[in-house]
Scaffold this active site. Structure first.
Site, PDB file in Angstrom:
ATOM      1  N   LYS A  52      -5.808  -4.175   7.162  1.00  0.00           N
ATOM      2  CA  LYS A  52      -6.137  -5.090   5.865  1.00  0.00           C
ATOM      3  C   LYS A  52      -6.893  -5.670   5.279  1.00  0.00           C
ATOM      4  O   LYS A  52      -7.614  -5.717   4.526  1.00  0.00           O
ATOM      5  CB  LYS A  52      -4.296  -5.866   5.345  1.00  0.00           C
ATOM      6  N   GLN A  96       3.109 -11.218   7.040  1.00  0.00           N
ATOM      7  CA  GLN A  96       3.722  -9.795   8.088  1.00  0.00           C
ATOM      8  C   GLN A  96       4.979  -9.568   8.661  1.00  0.00           C
ATOM      9  O   GLN A  96       5.178 -11.065   8.792  1.00  0.00           O
ATOM     10  CB  GLN A  96       2.612  -9.726   8.934  1.00  0.00           C
ATOM     11  N   ASP A 119       4.021  -6.960  -1.742  1.00  0.00           N
ATOM     12  CA  ASP A 119       5.143  -5.326  -0.688  1.00  0.00           C
ATOM     13  C   ASP A 119       5.890  -4.794  -1.968  1.00  0.00           C
ATOM     14  O   ASP A 119       6.801  -4.037  -1.400  1.00  0.00           O
ATOM     15  CB  ASP A 119       5.361  -6.750   0.175  1.00  0.00           C
TER      16      ASP A 119
END
Ligand SMILES: NC(=O)c1ccc[n+]([C@@H]2O[C@H](COP(=O)([O-])OP(=O)(O)OC[C@H]3O[C@@H](n4cnc5c(N)ncnc54)[C@H](OP(=O)(O)O)[C@@H]3O)[C@@H](O)[C@H]2O)c1
Length: 297
Positions: A52, A96, A119
């Site tokens: 990422k 994460q 997200d």
């Protein structure tokens, strides 16, 4: 001829198209910034976070990273979240998953500022998506929509069967595809581990999306003639090679390809799209927070 849908190519085009928006934002004094937070030292999570960050650097998004010790109390992670919520240079961030067992992931998500929740997992963003007013579409479902759009597959009136009902893939994708919208208007069936006669549900579908995390669960006999097959699954299985494993999807590619009109491979299908759509959401977050209009691909 079965079309092999090339996720790498579509993702690359989206990344290229995002660079203009990123430079517009940078010129206006607000270069987009994405932070990743990793609690613990899970090697797979570390790899995802590294990817990422690399993706950000390639398109001109500022990347930041915060490590939190795996044995720290939940409050340490909550403090990090509060700092990121308050930091004007961070437009979006992700914590994460998975987090260690002593941390409640739902509570973590609730503490993320919904405006920075790239997200798309915060309850406010989930609610907006269901109501047809999404701020951030979760990256994998959004990537699936973009793949279908790029392959010129019109979902209006089509029967779509999604295998999997997780909060990150199956549920949001189902909610997106039933919206009264150009990229929705499908009739959606959502299957899971308690579904009876899964094969009947997949075989009757115009589009099958497999997101079960079960290696090669769906073979050609479960695919209707000419159906479109999108394989979200990424599973490590033992293999007689240097690494000792290989990645396979939830679909048995070779037999499904014989029946499908179009199919995504694993790797090189949905995976690169998920990464591209995180960049998309970060650019959107920066645009919304700074009131600078940009064209999004
Ligand atoms: N390519 C990408 O970017 C990307 C992104 C996210 C996830 N993934 C991959 O996609 C897969 C799914 O991920 P996830 O996070 O959604 O997984 P998950 O949270 O484990 O959910 C799996 C879902 O599939 C259902 N399921 C499992 N086995 C089944 C079976 N034999 N028949 C019918 N349904 C079954 C489960 O049913 P129950 O609800 O009844 O347990 C559950 O709803 C994994 O392989 C993951 O690695 C890929």
């Amino acid at each position: 001829m079965t079309e092999i849908i090339d996720g790498n190519a579509v993702a690359s085009e989206i990344r290229d198209n995002l660079t203009d928006a990123i430079e517009t934002l940078a010129d206006a004094g607000s270069r987009p910034g994405l932070a990743t937070v990793l609690m613990g030292d899970d090697p797979a999570s570390q790899t995802y976070v590294n990817m990422k960050q690399r993706d950000c650097e390639e398109v001109g998004i500022e990347s930041h990273h915060v490590d939190v010790a795996g044995d720290a109390p939940p409050e340490t992670l909550y403090d990090t979240i509060a700092d990121l919520n308050a930091d004007p240079e961070i437009h979006g961030y992700i914590v994460q998953a998975p987090v260690p067992d002593h941390v409640d992931y739902r509570e973590v998500i609730r503490r993320v500022d919904p405006a920075k929740d790239v997200d798309g997992f915060h309850p406010e963003n989930v609610g907006r998506l269901v109501a047809g007013d999404a701020r951030f579409r979760p990256c994998t479902p959004h990537g699936v929509q973009k793949l279908l759009e790029d392959a010129a597959i019109d979902l209006e009136g089509k029967d779509v069967t999604i295998v999997g009902r997780s909060d990150i893939v199956g549920k949001p994708l189902a909610n997106l595809l039933i919206q009264k919208a150009d990229d929705g208007n499908a009739t959606v069936t959502v299957c899971h581990s308690r579904t009876t006669d899964l094969a009947a549900k997949t075989r009757g579908a115009d589009v099958v999306v497999a997101a079960a995390g079960a290696p090669e669960l769906i073979d050609g006999s479960m695919i209707g003639d000419g159906a479109v097959v999108i394989d979200v699954g990424v599973n490590r299985v033992d293999a007689d090679n240097e690494k000792g494993y290989e990645l396979v999807g939830d679909v048995e590619f070779e037999s499904a390809k014989e029946r499908a009109s179009a199919i995504t491979p694993v790797p090189g299908g949905v995976g690169p799209m998920t990464r591209a759509m995180l960049l998309y959401n970060t650019v959107k977050a920066a645009s919304l927070q700074n009131g600078v209009d940009v064209d999004l691909p």
